[in-house]
Motif scaffolding. Sequence first.
Motif, PDB file in Angstrom:
ATOM      1  N   GLY A 137     100.925  42.288  43.299  1.00 10.71           N
ATOM      2  CA  GLY A 137     100.829  42.002  41.869  1.00 10.71           C
ATOM      3  C   GLY A 137      99.444  42.320  41.331  1.00 10.71           C
ATOM      4  N   CYS A 138      98.403  41.987  42.072  1.00  9.80           N
ATOM      5  CA  CYS A 138      97.032  42.317  41.650  1.00  9.80           C
ATOM      6  C   CYS A 138      96.845  43.822  41.575  1.00  9.80           C
ATOM      7  N   ARG A 139      97.375  44.529  42.558  1.00  8.64           N
ATOM      8  CA  ARG A 139      97.255  45.984  42.578  1.00  8.64           C
ATOM      9  C   ARG A 139      97.974  46.590  41.377  1.00  8.64           C
ATOM     10  N   ASP A 140      99.173  46.097  41.075  1.00  7.64           N
ATOM     11  CA  ASP A 140      99.937  46.623  39.946  1.00  7.64           C
ATOM     12  C   ASP A 140      99.222  46.353  38.621  1.00  7.64           C
ATOM     13  N   ARG A 141      98.646  45.164  38.472  1.00 15.03           N
ATOM     14  CA  ARG A 141      97.900  44.843  37.251  1.00 15.03           C
ATOM     15  C   ARG A 141      96.667  45.729  37.116  1.00 15.03           C
ATOM     16  N   ARG A 142      96.001  45.985  38.209  1.00 15.09           N
ATOM     17  CA  ARG A 142      94.839  46.867  38.187  1.00 15.09           C
ATOM     18  C   ARG A 142      95.234  48.271  37.749  1.00 15.09           C
ATOM     19  N   ARG A 143      96.333  48.740  38.280  1.00 12.96           N
ATOM     20  CA  ARG A 143      96.815  50.092  37.901  1.00 12.96           C
ATOM     21  C   ARG A 143      97.164  50.153  36.420  1.00 12.96           C
ATOM     22  N   GLU A 144      97.767  49.092  35.902  1.00 14.42           N
ATOM     23  CA  GLU A 144      98.150  49.058  34.488  1.00 14.42           C
ATOM     24  C   GLU A 144      96.927  49.106  33.581  1.00 14.42           C
ATOM     25  N   THR A 145      95.859  48.412  33.969  1.00 17.25           N
ATOM     26  CA  THR A 145      94.668  48.409  33.125  1.00 17.25           C
ATOM     27  C   THR A 145      93.863  49.693  33.265  1.00 17.25           C
ATOM     28  N   GLU A 146      94.039  50.414  34.372  1.00 18.49           N
ATOM     29  CA  GLU A 146      93.294  51.661  34.573  1.00 18.49           C
ATOM     30  C   GLU A 146      93.953  52.837  33.887  1.00 18.49           C
ATOM     31  N   GLU A 147      95.253  52.744  33.623  1.00 21.16           N
ATOM     32  CA  GLU A 147      95.964  53.862  32.977  1.00 21.16           C
ATOM     33  C   GLU A 147      95.600  53.928  31.492  1.00 21.16           C
ATOM     34  N   PRO A 148      95.404  55.166  30.975  1.00 26.81           N
ATOM     35  CA  PRO A 148      95.043  55.308  29.544  1.00 26.81           C
ATOM     36  C   PRO A 148      96.177  54.982  28.606  1.00 26.81           C
TER      37      PRO A 148
END
Length: 114
Positions: A103-114
């Motif tokens: 879940g942390c990894r998925d949230r990080r990916r979501e915030t990194e995507e433009p």
Amino acid sequence: MHAFDVLGDPVRRRILELLAGGEQTSGELTAAIQAEFGITQPAVSAHLRVLRESGFATVRAAGARRLYAVDTAPLREVDEWLGQFRRFWEQRLDALATELARGCRDRRRETEEP
């Protein structure tokens, strides 16, 4: 008295929790337990005696005060006994840790995507 008979009482468990933070006087313990459980000073003293006699707590005199501390030997015995059951919850805790990391990894990916 068996370790689980000692630990089965909520007052004695709370006393051990208080002592886990460090040595305390009988007066400090009595005040805390009386406030939380509404029991008398003699009742608190009886619980302290059970903890001493069963080896879960030690007491030493410091002038007029009596200082209590946890004795970890009986707790190690309880921990060893519980060891045979750890497999029932360790897998679930490992799975929970994996899901939390995912879940942390998925949230990080979501915030990194433009």
